[in-house]
Design a protein around this motif. Sequence first.
Motif, PDB file in Angstrom:
ATOM      1  N   GLU A 193      49.568  44.068   2.677  1.00 58.09           N
ATOM      2  CA  GLU A 193      49.042  42.718   2.531  1.00 58.09           C
ATOM      3  C   GLU A 193      47.539  42.816   2.539  1.00 58.09           C
ATOM      4  N   VAL A 194      46.958  42.395   1.449  1.00 56.61           N
ATOM      5  CA  VAL A 194      45.525  42.522   1.271  1.00 56.61           C
ATOM      6  C   VAL A 194      44.891  41.157   1.483  1.00 56.61           C
ATOM      7  N   ARG A 195      43.777  41.121   2.167  1.00 52.09           N
ATOM      8  CA  ARG A 195      43.125  39.841   2.386  1.00 52.09           C
ATOM      9  C   ARG A 195      41.765  39.767   1.729  1.00 52.09           C
ATOM     10  N   GLY A 196      41.479  38.634   1.188  1.00 52.07           N
ATOM     11  CA  GLY A 196      40.211  38.504   0.490  1.00 52.07           C
ATOM     12  C   GLY A 196      39.872  37.061   0.213  1.00 52.07           C
ATOM     13  N   GLU A 197      38.874  36.895  -0.610  1.00 51.50           N
ATOM     14  CA  GLU A 197      38.332  35.572  -0.882  1.00 51.50           C
ATOM     15  C   GLU A 197      38.380  35.317  -2.382  1.00 51.50           C
ATOM     16  N   VAL A 198      39.002  34.211  -2.772  1.00 52.81           N
ATOM     17  CA  VAL A 198      38.936  33.792  -4.172  1.00 52.81           C
ATOM     18  C   VAL A 198      37.724  32.894  -4.309  1.00 52.81           C
ATOM     19  N   PHE A 199      36.965  33.090  -5.362  1.00 56.84           N
ATOM     20  CA  PHE A 199      35.728  32.325  -5.503  1.00 56.84           C
ATOM     21  C   PHE A 199      35.426  32.104  -6.974  1.00 56.84           C
ATOM     22  N   MET A 200      34.386  31.328  -7.231  1.00 53.79           N
ATOM     23  CA  MET A 200      33.927  31.114  -8.588  1.00 53.79           C
ATOM     24  C   MET A 200      32.507  31.653  -8.658  1.00 53.79           C
ATOM     25  N   THR A 201      32.179  32.382  -9.716  1.00 56.89           N
ATOM     26  CA  THR A 201      30.807  32.868  -9.833  1.00 56.89           C
ATOM     27  C   THR A 201      29.882  31.673 -10.076  1.00 56.89           C
ATOM     28  N   LYS A 202      28.594  31.875  -9.796  1.00 55.33           N
ATOM     29  CA  LYS A 202      27.643  30.786 -10.007  1.00 55.33           C
ATOM     30  C   LYS A 202      27.635  30.365 -11.470  1.00 55.33           C
ATOM     31  N   SER A 203      27.669  31.355 -12.378  1.00 56.92           N
ATOM     32  CA  SER A 203      27.591  30.979 -13.792  1.00 56.92           C
ATOM     33  C   SER A 203      28.897  30.330 -14.246  1.00 56.92           C
ATOM     34  N   GLY A 204      30.027  30.840 -13.745  1.00 60.02           N
ATOM     35  CA  GLY A 204      31.309  30.224 -14.092  1.00 60.02           C
ATOM     36  C   GLY A 204      31.360  28.784 -13.626  1.00 60.02           C
ATOM     37  N   PHE A 205      30.818  28.552 -12.437  1.00 56.14           N
ATOM     38  CA  PHE A 205      30.807  27.205 -11.868  1.00 56.14           C
ATOM     39  C   PHE A 205      29.930  26.282 -12.708  1.00 56.14           C
ATOM     40  N   ALA A 206      28.736  26.776 -13.079  1.00 48.93           N
ATOM     41  CA  ALA A 206      27.824  25.943 -13.860  1.00 48.93           C
ATOM     42  C   ALA A 206      28.452  25.577 -15.198  1.00 48.93           C
ATOM     43  N   GLN A 207      29.123  26.569 -15.805  1.00 46.66           N
ATOM     44  CA  GLN A 207      29.740  26.331 -17.098  1.00 46.66           C
ATOM     45  C   GLN A 207      30.896  25.328 -16.982  1.00 46.66           C
ATOM     46  N   LEU A 208      31.705  25.517 -15.936  1.00 43.94           N
ATOM     47  CA  LEU A 208      32.837  24.611 -15.728  1.00 43.94           C
ATOM     48  C   LEU A 208      32.343  23.186 -15.549  1.00 43.94           C
ATOM     49  N   ASN A 209      31.320  23.003 -14.728  1.00 43.57           N
ATOM     50  CA  ASN A 209      30.801  21.655 -14.499  1.00 43.57           C
ATOM     51  C   ASN A 209      30.221  21.063 -15.780  1.00 43.57           C
ATOM     52  N   ALA A 210      29.541  21.892 -16.574  1.00 44.30           N
ATOM     53  CA  ALA A 210      28.979  21.379 -17.828  1.00 44.30           C
ATOM     54  C   ALA A 210      30.106  20.920 -18.749  1.00 44.30           C
ATOM     55  N   ALA A 214      30.837  17.076 -19.981  1.00 45.74           N
ATOM     56  CA  ALA A 214      30.934  16.733 -21.403  1.00 45.74           C
ATOM     57  C   ALA A 214      32.276  16.098 -21.729  1.00 45.74           C
ATOM     58  N   ALA A 215      33.302  16.434 -20.964  1.00 46.10           N
ATOM     59  CA  ALA A 215      34.634  15.903 -21.246  1.00 46.10           C
ATOM     60  C   ALA A 215      34.956  14.704 -20.361  1.00 46.10           C
ATOM     61  N   SER A 216      33.924  14.076 -19.818  1.00 42.47           N
ATOM     62  CA  SER A 216      34.109  12.874 -18.995  1.00 42.47           C
ATOM     63  C   SER A 216      34.938  13.134 -17.752  1.00 42.47           C
ATOM     64  N   GLU A 217      34.894  14.337 -17.235  1.00 42.73           N
ATOM     65  CA  GLU A 217      35.625  14.590 -16.002  1.00 42.73           C
ATOM     66  C   GLU A 217      34.633  14.719 -14.853  1.00 42.73           C
ATOM     67  N   GLU A 218      35.114  14.463 -13.641  1.00 43.62           N
ATOM     68  CA  GLU A 218      34.228  14.578 -12.486  1.00 43.62           C
ATOM     69  C   GLU A 218      33.792  16.017 -12.314  1.00 43.62           C
ATOM     70  N   THR A 219      32.542  16.205 -11.903  1.00 37.72           N
ATOM     71  CA  THR A 219      32.079  17.563 -11.650  1.00 37.72           C
ATOM     72  C   THR A 219      32.351  17.910 -10.184  1.00 37.72           C
ATOM     73  N   PHE A 220      32.374  19.197  -9.895  1.00 39.82           N
ATOM     74  CA  PHE A 220      32.616  19.639  -8.528  1.00 39.82           C
ATOM     75  C   PHE A 220      31.301  19.767  -7.776  1.00 39.82           C
ATOM     76  N   ALA A 221      31.352  19.509  -6.469  1.00 39.57           N
ATOM     77  CA  ALA A 221      30.135  19.523  -5.662  1.00 39.57           C
ATOM     78  C   ALA A 221      29.599  20.935  -5.506  1.00 39.57           C
ATOM     79  N   ASN A 222      30.461  21.911  -5.398  1.00 35.99           N
ATOM     80  CA  ASN A 222      30.017  23.289  -5.211  1.00 35.99           C
ATOM     81  C   ASN A 222      31.133  24.240  -5.621  1.00 35.99           C
ATOM     82  N   PRO A 223      30.815  25.528  -5.772  1.00 32.94           N
ATOM     83  CA  PRO A 223      31.827  26.473  -6.251  1.00 32.94           C
ATOM     84  C   PRO A 223      33.053  26.549  -5.329  1.00 32.94           C
TER      85      PRO A 223
END
Length: 702
Positions: A193-210, A214-223
Amino acid sequence: MTATAARTRHAELVAQIRAHDHAYYVLAQPTVSDSEYDRLYRALVDLERQFPELLTPDSPTQRVGGAPLDKFKPVRHSQPMLSLDNTYSPAELIEFVQRVQRLLPNKTLEWTVEPKVDGVAVTLRYEQGLLTLGATRGDGATGDDVTANLKTVRSVPLRLLVPPASTHTRNAPQQELFDPARGPAVALPTLIEVRGEVFMTKSGFAQLNAQRAAASEETFANPRNATAGALKQLDPRVTAARPLDLIVYGAGRSEGWSAPGRQSELLERLRALGLKTPEHCWLCRSTDELLAAIADLDRRRADLGYETDGAVIKLNSFALRQQCGATAKAPRWAIAYKYAAAQAQTRLRRITVQVGRTGALTPVAELEPVTLAGSTISRATLHNADEIRRKDIRVGDHVLIEKAGEVIPAVVKALTEKRTGQEQVFPFPKSCPECGSRISRDSTAGEANVVWRCTNPDCPAQVRGRLEHWCARSAMDLEGGGEALIVQLVKTGLVRDVADLYRLRLDELAALERMGEKSARNFLASIEASKTRDLWRLIFGLGILHVGAGVAKSLARHFASLDDLLEASHKTLSQIDDVGDVIAASVHAWCNDPDHRRLLERLRQAGLNLRSELYAPAATARPWAGKTFVLTGTLPTLTRDQATAQIEALGATVASSVSKKTDYVVAGAEPGSKLDKAHKLGLRILDEAEFLRLCREAAGPR
Ligand code: AMP
Ligand code: ZN
């Protein structure tokens, strides 16, 4: 092909793709071109279609599969997933070290220091190397079974690598890093059993929010919220579209291997098994070394691709950890050292609630202006109603605000010790502050991102938002259609929807405040000009949920006219590039709403162009399909839009930021930091002349 030959070929393809995935997603050192990778992947899909019996759950084709769930199954952790105690200063850290030393008298202590990845903790179970279960931490004892979602994360191996034998014996490293190439011989554990952290990269987060904006969806406060929201999805296809990543830093139960005795060794072994471990780790033998490592990590933090909120200090020896034990909440042998974010104190004057074009109610803190990390801040986000309640933030409170990483300034907490008794609990509106209509709770982006929405489609705030979006340069590009004018048009009742714009008369416009006859004429001219815009701009301008400019273009490539789009079934829509089930459902529902049909009819009557210039039936050559371009600087003759149109006409896409996946960067005068990054990544950089030559070659003889 015989069944035996197919089996051999299948094993080959799976091994190759798995090795390429590992190189790309875990080591960040790609070993093949995208097109070569795509070729292998398609070959595997074809083979599995022909010989379905070869399809195994660990095949690279099986990352996204399975139907949406009704709910997540609870998973009881075999060993609790604990939290970490925090320290905030060198003095507190020294205290911690002394505390552990008292628990372990006469022992020489060795420590590891790792980045504290700011994401969501998960555990992954591998049996005989095969990923069989992935779960969230939950309350530490029981989490959610999110296996299907974790399988979509490309750095999560579906099968562990069999580590290479190595004869190397290692000297204890000094400060820095464990070298994977020098890893010791390891066997595959029968269970781990391996333990770790799932996360979003800063650039992935910025792109997702953009994209979401653009698609009229709410943006996320942080990654972190974006990651939590992605893991909460019952439909793994939605998760698959979010840029998630994984770093592992520990193990729970493990069997059938000679278990490592130290953290440093464990990390090496995990890496040898094909898992991504933190790229920086330090071994320390004194508090001085610990503080130096913590400071070193702090300097490197900005360059890490992901958000970190501290360092994690752990006792290296597992045997000594055992002797320290744990409290109910956290181990006694580890601690987090939290870095201070840029913070400031100020007073909260008021809370205002803004209504966006999708009806979302966003509370905003209006602050006494204060300087934070070099800029003056007078507003900060309060995210949503739940957050105000959870943090008990009251109007008139002194508050701590913070700006961390790429994220917009936020209110961290109220400084309750400074309360005078005059502070007021903020009554979050029970109805839309703009139009008084009923509001409804929307938790589709996860409990941490709950939004209240105004349910009235005629809400003036929403109407204004939709008009602004329609007029935006990236949509119908109506010059002069800015916020001030739109406020007046809506207030005076002249315009209730985008079709009303096309019935405006000169005298009506000229009679508006601060509007002379000249500006009125100009605005009418730009309304007239907007009638000939290409269909994708119209589709984007309608502000359909989930439909950003990229999706609008895909639709316009697929359908010759608006009428073809309106007739399309959900199934047809869902098979278009970039359009999955969720988007197809949204488009289909929008197009079949009678009110929307009437609106489109009025736009048609007004004489708007409803034919698509981008229309390119699959048979037409798109020589650059799959390629990505980035534009930077001013080109000598082409505008951004013209260059973009040329690139898209040949089938490629234009991205807003440079990454490993960029194929070409077209650079003009005064390029931005994109060019530096492109140089660093060794990307192909073109000037306008080279770019045009490439376009001509790709377009071929006419
Ligand atoms: P907290 O949530 O503040 O109690 O901190 C504990 C959490 O830190 C753990 O549950 C992990 O999710 C997370 N974490 C991030 N990076 C690490 C790391 N390198 N080692 C251990 N825990 C980590
Ligand atoms: Zn409203």
